[in-house]
Design a protein around this motif. Structure first.
Motif, short mmCIF file in Angstrom:
data_model
loop_
_atom_site.label_atom_id
_atom_site.label_comp_id
_atom_site.label_asym_id
_atom_site.label_seq_id
_atom_site.Cartn_x
_atom_site.Cartn_y
_atom_site.Cartn_z
N GLU A 19 0.93 -1.27 -0.04
CA GLU A 19 -0.23 0.17 0.08
C GLU A 19 1.04 1.38 -0.01
OE1 GLU A 19 -3.49 -0.10 -0.47
OE2 GLU A 19 -3.48 -1.91 0.18
N ILE A 20 0.84 2.03 -0.94
CA ILE A 20 1.47 3.15 -1.20
C ILE A 20 1.12 4.02 -1.45
CG2 ILE A 20 3.43 3.74 -2.44
CD1 ILE A 20 3.54 1.26 -4.17
N GLU A 21 1.55 5.18 -0.16
CA GLU A 21 0.61 6.63 -0.01
C GLU A 21 1.77 7.70 -1.11
OE1 GLU A 21 1.28 7.39 3.74
OE2 GLU A 21 -0.28 6.34 4.23
N GLY A 22 0.90 8.46 -2.05
CA GLY A 22 1.66 9.86 -2.48
C GLY A 22 0.94 9.58 -4.30
N SER B 42 -0.19 10.05 -7.36
CA SER B 42 -1.32 11.30 -7.78
C SER B 42 -1.63 11.04 -9.56
CB SER B 42 -1.04 12.07 -7.22
OG SER B 42 0.24 12.69 -7.82
N CYS C 117 3.71 8.53 -11.51
CA CYS C 117 4.25 7.80 -9.95
C CYS C 117 3.69 6.66 -10.77
CB CYS C 117 2.91 8.33 -9.04
SG CYS C 117 2.47 10.14 -8.68
N GLY D 71 -2.25 4.00 -5.73
CA GLY D 71 -1.54 3.63 -4.02
C GLY D 71 -1.91 2.54 -3.86
N ARG D 72 -0.86 1.45 -4.60
CA ARG D 72 -0.83 0.14 -4.51
C ARG D 72 -0.11 -0.66 -5.40
NH1 ARG D 72 -6.09 -3.17 -4.30
NH2 ARG D 72 -6.09 -1.54 -2.54
N GLU E 96 10.15 2.84 -2.20
CA GLU E 96 10.26 4.34 -1.03
C GLU E 96 12.01 5.58 -2.00
OE1 GLU E 96 10.96 3.61 2.76
OE2 GLU E 96 9.01 3.22 3.01
N PHE F 238 8.41 7.48 -3.27
CA PHE F 238 7.05 7.52 -2.06
C PHE F 238 6.93 6.43 -0.96
CE2 PHE F 238 6.75 7.28 -6.62
CZ PHE F 238 6.02 7.99 -7.53
N ARG F 239 5.66 6.75 -0.08
CA ARG F 239 6.00 6.01 1.38
C ARG F 239 5.27 4.81 1.63
NH1 ARG F 239 2.41 5.58 5.42
NH2 ARG F 239 3.75 5.31 8.04
N ALA G 295 3.15 2.48 3.31
CA ALA G 295 2.33 2.37 4.56
C ALA G 295 2.18 1.15 4.44
CB ALA G 295 1.15 2.63 4.26
#
Length: 89
Positions: free
Chosen positions: A26-29, A31, A35, A57-58, A78, A82-83, A85
């Motif tokens: 699960e990836i944050e950032g 958009s 990305c 996001g995934r 990362e 990206f972060r 989660a």
């Protein structure tokens, strides 16, 4: 003869199916399409990893745990900016 990308061939040749694991990140950032491309490129560059899907996001990959550890896969995401989660195996 089927021609496979390097990482797909690696998984087929080096790993019996029962030794290949699946990992969902699960990836944050994320958009946009850029990305998606950045995450896909980072994951595709890893030896022993086959990218199954990347969505906003995934990301889901198949990997050979003898070739790479799960946390190294997250680190590649990362390093792309990206972060991660959550990691699910």
């Amino acid at each position: 003869m089927e021609i496979l990308p390097h990482n797909v061939a690696l998984l087929h040749i080096c790993c019996k199916e029962e030794f290949v694991k699946t990992l969902t990140l699960e990836i944050e950032g994320m958009s946009c399409g850029h990305c998606l491309n950045a995450v896909t490129g980072s994951l595709s560059a890893l030896t022993g990893v086959l990218v199954q899907s990347v969505q906003l996001g995934r990301a889901t990959v198949a990997f050979d745990p003898d070739a790479i550890e799960a946390h190294r896969i997250a680190e590649a995401v990362e390093q792309a900016g990206f972060r991660v989660a959550t990691i699910r195996q």
